[in-house]
Design an enzyme around this catalytic site. Sequence first.
Site, PDB file in Angstrom:
ATOM      1  N   ASP A 483      -1.236  -4.820  -0.131  1.00 44.38           N
ATOM      2  CA  ASP A 483      -0.960  -3.664   0.710  1.00 44.38           C
ATOM      3  C   ASP A 483      -1.842  -3.752   1.962  1.00 44.38           C
ATOM      4  OD1 ASP A 483       0.505  -0.952   0.549  1.00 44.38           O
ATOM      5  OD2 ASP A 483      -1.509  -0.418   1.244  1.00 44.38           O
ATOM      6  N   GLU A 527       4.444  -0.946   3.776  1.00 40.09           N
ATOM      7  CA  GLU A 527       3.494  -1.993   4.134  1.00 40.09           C
ATOM      8  C   GLU A 527       3.065  -2.808   2.918  1.00 40.09           C
ATOM      9  OE1 GLU A 527       1.053   1.760   3.339  1.00 40.09           O
ATOM     10  OE2 GLU A 527       3.013   1.221   4.106  1.00 40.09           O
TER      11      GLU A 527
END
Length: 610
Positions: A483, A527
């Site tokens: 992430d 993301e």
Amino acid sequence: MKALSAKLPFAEQRLYQVLEVLPLGVAIIEKNGNYSYINQTGQNLLGADQVLNLVSEHTAIAYKIYRAGTNQIYPSQQLPSVQALAGKTANADDLEIYRQGKAIALEMKVIPIFDDSGEVAYAIAIFQDITERKQAEAAVLAEALEQSEAYLRTVVNNFPLILWAIDKNGVFTLSEGKGLEGLGLKPGEAVGQSVFEMYGDLPEVAAAFRNSLTKGVPYYVTATTNGCTLEGMANPFYDDQGNIQGMIGVSMDITARKQAEDALKKSEAQFRRLAENVPGMIYRYILHPDGTDEFTYLSPRCREIYELEPEAIIQDSQKMWSLVHPDDSLAIQSLIAESLHKPESINLEHRIVTPSGRVKWIQVIAQAEQQTNGDNIWDGVVIDITQRKHTEQLLADYNRTLEQQVRERTIALEQEIWERKRAEDAAKAAEIALRKANLELERLATLDGLTQVANRRRFDEYLSQEWRRMAREQQYLSLILCDVDYFKSYNDYYGHQAGDACLKRVAAAMRNTLKRPADLVARYGGEEFAIILPSTAIQGAIAVAQAIQKAIKLLRLPHIQSQISDFITVSFGVSSIIPTHNLRAETLITTADEALYEAKKQGRDRIICV
């Protein structure tokens, strides 16, 4: 994960809502053949009051599913549902059902779904009404047939041919062609009439038709009617059970050819009778050893052939030779010169020009005999063959005309073959282009539009695929969930376009770091990215995560809103496991997710493995 579990029933409900409004029929077929679910479109197609649970082999009978274009129930073992439950994806577009007396064409695709052990768990059927498509295809085919028929009619109507067909009772169903003019008929005028009535006065024709329709033998007859001579050829045609349904044939008007043949036969017969009865000019010719010659006898027909009195030629043989055509004179002189040394029998054709200026062809036939005094004597006959030569010329001209027609027809056929080949090549090119387009669509369907790495759909498919493969091979399967740290702050500060550009560069760095074709990087959501590493233990997975972490740091993407670095950083959660049939792939995702959570909890920009 609890939130994810809570959403699953809602997602399932949404899925069924979507299925219910699809314009396609969708059904779930259990392993035992029962239909556990059919959406509304499917029920409307099959009949809502006929949605039954029954063995799949009985489906065709229960739903009255026919093979298109026939009254036959669709063979059970060929049904797509039966084949799918046997483990094979099956397609069929020749299914037909009847609703309210109307035929509906169906296309069905059934896909088997396998459990972790590789056995068929159930099958998903997708079907739709393709009646309009079939009608459109039939219209295109009908148009092509009309064009072919128009071309054939053009050919038939411009040659002395008759194209005809009769049914099994001998009634004309087709009668076309220019050759009908010789019979005093118009195209189509004979349709509906019986051959046995039309040709009742020609027993051999009626017998030939009856023999072909009852015994199946080819039809070949030449007959004359109304002053027109026709040569007919035909073959019977049959239904699927082998029963004769009629005949298709072609007849050619050979009146002119027959007349020419008859004329030639008559000429030849006359020639034989004349030869037998000596109708020509009988003569005796003597060639003396000193080269002088004389005719000692000429029959009265000399006047008809040479337009000279016999006595005049007897007095002066040069009157005879002076009539020889200039183009043939040299050959006659050579023959006489050779005969001084070796007399031979003569059978010679040459031309003469009579005193009235007429050019005639004559045939000279004679037997040679040498006398003891050295004289060579020929007794023979001269026949006027001008008419025969004229007939031969007519036949030669006719043959040249036929040859020209054959050449023209050959050129037309070659053109037709070339055009058909060009159409086939165009169709093949279109098929190749469509196949490429489908492959491109399939590729695009598995890519994330922004980052151009695999999307979530591809991730799920590939993880399931490799989970089963590693279970069979008892190899480690590793998963990295990562992430981008503080990405929301990045988006808020730099803007969404910069955020998109950042994700693209991060995804490209991950993709370029992976070296093996079997490794897959996917955008897991927002993301968050996921890397699937088949045949990789935990140490190898950590090494890959470290390489990715290094590659991203080398990008040096500024991030002044980050609480841990001035540049973009990524947190990693790594898990590795040897899959078994008792475990599910979600176990690998859960452990990687827990490791990622721990990496963030410990301060981000780090790799945590479980």
